[in-house]
Scaffold this motif. Structure first.
Motif, PDB file in Angstrom:
ATOM      1  N   ARG A   2       5.569   6.759   9.722  1.00 24.08           N
ATOM      2  CA  ARG A   2       4.345   6.764   8.929  1.00 24.08           C
ATOM      3  C   ARG A   2       3.456   7.903   9.357  1.00 24.08           C
ATOM      4  NH1 ARG A   2       2.615   0.375   8.693  1.00 24.08           N
ATOM      5  NH2 ARG A   2       4.660  -0.317   9.340  1.00 24.08           N
ATOM      6  N   GLN A   3       2.677   8.399   8.437  1.00 25.19           N
ATOM      7  CA  GLN A   3       1.657   9.392   8.769  1.00 25.19           C
ATOM      8  C   GLN A   3       0.418   8.649   9.287  1.00 25.19           C
ATOM      9  OE1 GLN A   3      -0.316  11.061   5.158  1.00 25.19           O
ATOM     10  NE2 GLN A   3       1.014   9.640   4.045  1.00 25.19           N
ATOM     11  N   PRO A   4      -0.383   9.293  10.086  1.00 28.46           N
ATOM     12  CA  PRO A   4      -1.605   8.625  10.547  1.00 28.46           C
ATOM     13  C   PRO A   4      -2.591   8.426   9.396  1.00 28.46           C
ATOM     14  CG  PRO A   4      -1.530  10.901  11.336  1.00 28.46           C
ATOM     15  CD  PRO A   4      -0.217  10.642  10.651  1.00 28.46           C
ATOM     16  N   VAL A   5      -3.331   7.319   9.467  1.00 28.46           N
ATOM     17  CA  VAL A   5      -4.398   7.068   8.489  1.00 28.46           C
ATOM     18  C   VAL A   5      -5.657   7.749   9.009  1.00 28.46           C
ATOM     19  CG1 VAL A   5      -5.826   5.268   7.420  1.00 28.46           C
ATOM     20  CG2 VAL A   5      -3.363   4.910   7.723  1.00 28.46           C
ATOM     21  N   THR A   6      -6.183   8.690   8.230  1.00 32.97           N
ATOM     22  CA  THR A   6      -7.302   9.507   8.699  1.00 32.97           C
ATOM     23  C   THR A   6      -8.554   9.321   7.854  1.00 32.97           C
ATOM     24  OG1 THR A   6      -6.549  11.323   7.301  1.00 32.97           O
ATOM     25  CG2 THR A   6      -5.764  11.315   9.582  1.00 32.97           C
ATOM     26  N   ARG A   7      -8.424   8.541   6.790  1.00 35.07           N
ATOM     27  CA  ARG A   7      -9.579   8.340   5.904  1.00 35.07           C
ATOM     28  C   ARG A   7      -9.787   6.856   5.685  1.00 35.07           C
ATOM     29  NH1 ARG A   7      -7.392  12.921   2.480  1.00 35.07           N
ATOM     30  NH2 ARG A   7      -8.625  14.693   3.180  1.00 35.07           N
ATOM     31  N   TRP A  27       1.805  14.292   1.585  1.00 33.58           N
ATOM     32  CA  TRP A  27       2.565  13.314   2.379  1.00 33.58           C
ATOM     33  C   TRP A  27       2.350  11.929   1.805  1.00 33.58           C
ATOM     34  CZ3 TRP A  27       5.992  15.334   5.454  1.00 33.58           C
ATOM     35  CH2 TRP A  27       5.724  16.531   6.137  1.00 33.58           C
ATOM     36  N   HIS A  28       3.431  11.145   1.713  1.00 31.52           N
ATOM     37  CA  HIS A  28       3.264   9.767   1.227  1.00 31.52           C
ATOM     38  C   HIS A  28       4.309   8.843   1.823  1.00 31.52           C
ATOM     39  CE1 HIS A  28       5.853  11.937  -1.595  1.00 31.52           C
ATOM     40  NE2 HIS A  28       6.472  10.791  -1.826  1.00 31.52           N
ATOM     41  N   ASP A  29       3.868   7.620   2.136  1.00 34.62           N
ATOM     42  CA  ASP A  29       4.766   6.551   2.562  1.00 34.62           C
ATOM     43  C   ASP A  29       4.239   5.250   1.974  1.00 34.62           C
ATOM     44  OD1 ASP A  29       3.140   7.600   5.294  1.00 34.62           O
ATOM     45  OD2 ASP A  29       2.813   5.494   4.799  1.00 34.62           O
ATOM     46  N   HIS A  30       5.146   4.274   1.868  1.00 33.80           N
ATOM     47  CA  HIS A  30       4.756   2.994   1.278  1.00 33.80           C
ATOM     48  C   HIS A  30       5.062   1.870   2.258  1.00 33.80           C
ATOM     49  CE1 HIS A  30       5.228   5.620  -2.137  1.00 33.80           C
ATOM     50  NE2 HIS A  30       6.544   5.538  -2.125  1.00 33.80           N
ATOM     51  N   GLY A  31       4.257   0.816   2.212  1.00 32.93           N
ATOM     52  CA  GLY A  31       4.506  -0.346   3.064  1.00 32.93           C
ATOM     53  C   GLY A  31       4.174  -1.614   2.320  1.00 32.93           C
ATOM     54  N   ASN A  32       4.846  -2.693   2.717  1.00 34.30           N
ATOM     55  CA  ASN A  32       4.559  -3.992   2.113  1.00 34.30           C
ATOM     56  C   ASN A  32       4.312  -5.000   3.221  1.00 34.30           C
ATOM     57  OD1 ASN A  32       4.433  -6.392   0.762  1.00 34.30           O
ATOM     58  ND2 ASN A  32       6.379  -6.161  -0.329  1.00 34.30           N
ATOM     59  N   TYR A  36       0.845  -1.190   0.000  1.00 36.95           N
ATOM     60  CA  TYR A  36       0.000   0.000   0.000  1.00 36.95           C
ATOM     61  C   TYR A  36       0.879   1.237   0.000  1.00 36.95           C
ATOM     62  CZ  TYR A  36       1.418   0.421   4.790  1.00 36.95           C
ATOM     63  OH  TYR A  36       2.201   0.541   5.907  1.00 36.95           O
ATOM     64  N   THR A  37       0.275   2.328  -0.459  1.00 35.80           N
ATOM     65  CA  THR A  37       0.905   3.624  -0.291  1.00 35.80           C
ATOM     66  C   THR A  37      -0.129   4.483   0.419  1.00 35.80           C
ATOM     67  OG1 THR A  37       2.003   5.447  -1.433  1.00 35.80           O
ATOM     68  CG2 THR A  37       0.231   4.394  -2.605  1.00 35.80           C
ATOM     69  N   THR A  38       0.313   5.308   1.335  1.00 33.93           N
ATOM     70  CA  THR A  38      -0.613   6.213   2.020  1.00 33.93           C
ATOM     71  C   THR A  38      -0.336   7.620   1.518  1.00 33.93           C
ATOM     72  OG1 THR A  38      -0.605   4.765   3.949  1.00 33.93           O
ATOM     73  CG2 THR A  38      -1.480   6.977   4.271  1.00 33.93           C
ATOM     74  N   VAL A  39      -1.371   8.259   0.990  1.00 38.12           N
ATOM     75  CA  VAL A  39      -1.246   9.623   0.466  1.00 38.12           C
ATOM     76  C   VAL A  39      -2.224  10.506   1.226  1.00 38.12           C
ATOM     77  CG1 VAL A  39      -1.385  11.100  -1.587  1.00 38.12           C
ATOM     78  CG2 VAL A  39      -0.703   8.706  -1.840  1.00 38.12           C
ATOM     79  N   ARG A  95      -5.006   5.330   2.826  1.00 32.63           N
ATOM     80  CA  ARG A  95      -4.263   4.127   2.437  1.00 32.63           C
ATOM     81  C   ARG A  95      -4.799   3.609   1.115  1.00 32.63           C
ATOM     82  NH1 ARG A  95      -1.865  -0.174   6.116  1.00 32.63           N
ATOM     83  NH2 ARG A  95      -3.141  -1.620   4.939  1.00 32.63           N
ATOM     84  N   ILE A  96      -3.884   3.408   0.167  1.00 30.42           N
ATOM     85  CA  ILE A  96      -4.285   2.951  -1.160  1.00 30.42           C
ATOM     86  C   ILE A  96      -3.588   1.627  -1.441  1.00 30.42           C
ATOM     87  CG2 ILE A  96      -4.286   3.499  -3.618  1.00 30.42           C
ATOM     88  CD1 ILE A  96      -4.031   6.498  -2.755  1.00 30.42           C
TER      89      ILE A  96
END
Ligand code: GTQ
Ligand code: FE2
Length: 358
Positions: free
Chosen positions: A183-188, A146-151, A123-126, A130-131
């Protein structure tokens, strides 16, 4: 052209030297170079086998952490090695993220986009959303988001990045900021923007036109359905065959202010007509095999390869298979050229629309 007097070249040389000392110059001295400068961008093909081999090696040798926060290979155009980008206005890169890794959060004024090549479920969080990343999805990271990626999956995930870094650098508007935490917080809700805008709907009463696309993800299933529907209806263009542009749903315009994204399906056996334009394009071969002729040079491509078409270069594309479709994902700098009223294009004059290959 200003003529130089036949006599007294010493006086003229001294005059020019005096100009140099005072940080001045005469237009007549640079006229030839300035009026009709040719591009240094060269057409080039990067083979997937080569990229993949080096990327896997980078996966073994380098850990993603704060210091080296992205495991990214840059495609370097052989005509402008100092820019470290595929073309003069934007970079095309390939990124690998291993299971369990987090590419930490940051933001920059360079606009970015990602097209997923291999793997599912990273995912990438923009901007708090989280997408999920699936093969063939396009994900936008408009400038200063802001963006970060995770696997969190068990397999590596690979995608293509495109960034308008060289253009932003030329305008000297580069800013970069790391997020204070990993990571940035997931708000959506997950996939919020694609669910909200992907069906061609918008919230009642919202007439505001955001400068940056409110839709952050374009799903492959939707893209492919649109492509195959057009192909079945025979809706094709002479230069790109069955071709679609990803749009900003709020404006109907390009997905991003500086970068355009296209997806095109070359039907079996199709060979398009040649043309040229001032925008440059990087293609990623998502499916199939074929060839392109760029300024008389033939480039044979297959799945995974990357190809750059320089500005004002004649180009045409062909699907090498009589039965299989070929699909090209494209990134271009057309929005920037249009915004500056610098876009122009020309059809190749040959009646069949094909260049001689040398
Ligand atoms: O994933 O945020 O290829 O910041 C180049 C710069 C990817 C990213 C790149 C970046 C990123
Ligand atoms: Fe980034």
């Amino acid at each position: 052209m200003i003529g130089e007097p036949a006599t007294d070249s010493t006086a003229l040389d001294e005059f020019h030297a005096g100009l140099e000392r005072d940080f001045l110059d005469g237009l007549w001295r640079i006229q030839g170079q300035a009026r009709d400068a040719r591009t240094r961008v060269r057409p080039y093909l990067w083979c997937w086998e080569t990229i993949y081999r080096h990327l896997l090696r980078a996966g073994e040798l380098l850990r993603v952490e704060r210091a080296a926060d992205r495991r990214v290979l840059l495609l370097v155009n052989p005509g402008l090695p100092e820019i470290r980008a595929a073309t003069h206005t934007f970079a095309a890169n390939v990124q690998l993220i291993q299971p369990g890794e987090v590419a930490p959060s940051h933001r920059h004024t360079a606009t970015a986009l990602r097209f997923i090549i291999q793997g599912h479920g990273a995912y990438t969080t923009v901007e708090g959303e989280r997408i999920r990343m699936g093969e063939g999805d396009l994900i936008l990271t408009p400038n200063w988001t802001w963006h970060d990626h995770g696997n969190e999956t068990a397999a590596p995930v690979i995608w293509m990045d495109a960034l308008d870094r060289p253009l932003v650098a030329a305008l000297q508007a580069m800013f970069f900021e790391p997020y204070p935490e990993e990571r940035q917080p997931v708000t959506r809700p997950d996939d919020y923007s694609a669910r909200k805008y992907g069906a061609g709907l918008r919230p009642l009463g919202s007439r505001a036109v955001p400068a940056l696309s409110p839709q952050r993800a374009y799903r492959w299933a939707d893209t492919y359905a649109a492509l195959t529907t057009l192909a079945a209806a025979g809706e094709a263009t002479p230069y790109d065959d069955v071709a679609l542009e990803y749009q900003n749903p709020a404006t109907g315009g390009h997905a991003l202010p500086t970068l355009g994204c296209t997806i095109q399906l070359l039907r079996p056996g199709v060979h398009t007509r040649a043309h040229r334009h001032t925008s440059s394009t990087v293609y990623h071969v998502f499916r199939g095999r074929g060839w392109s002729v760029i300024d008389g040079q033939r480039f044979d491509w297959a799945r995974g390869d990357f190809l750059v078409v320089p500005p004002w270069a004649w180009h045409e594309h062909a699907n090498a298979s009589a039965t299989e479709e070929a699909i090209l994902f494209g990134v271009n700098d057309l929005p920037a050229l249009e915004a500056l009223a610098l876009y122009r294009e020309e059809a190749y004059p040959d009646p069949a629309g094909h260049q001689p290959v040398h």
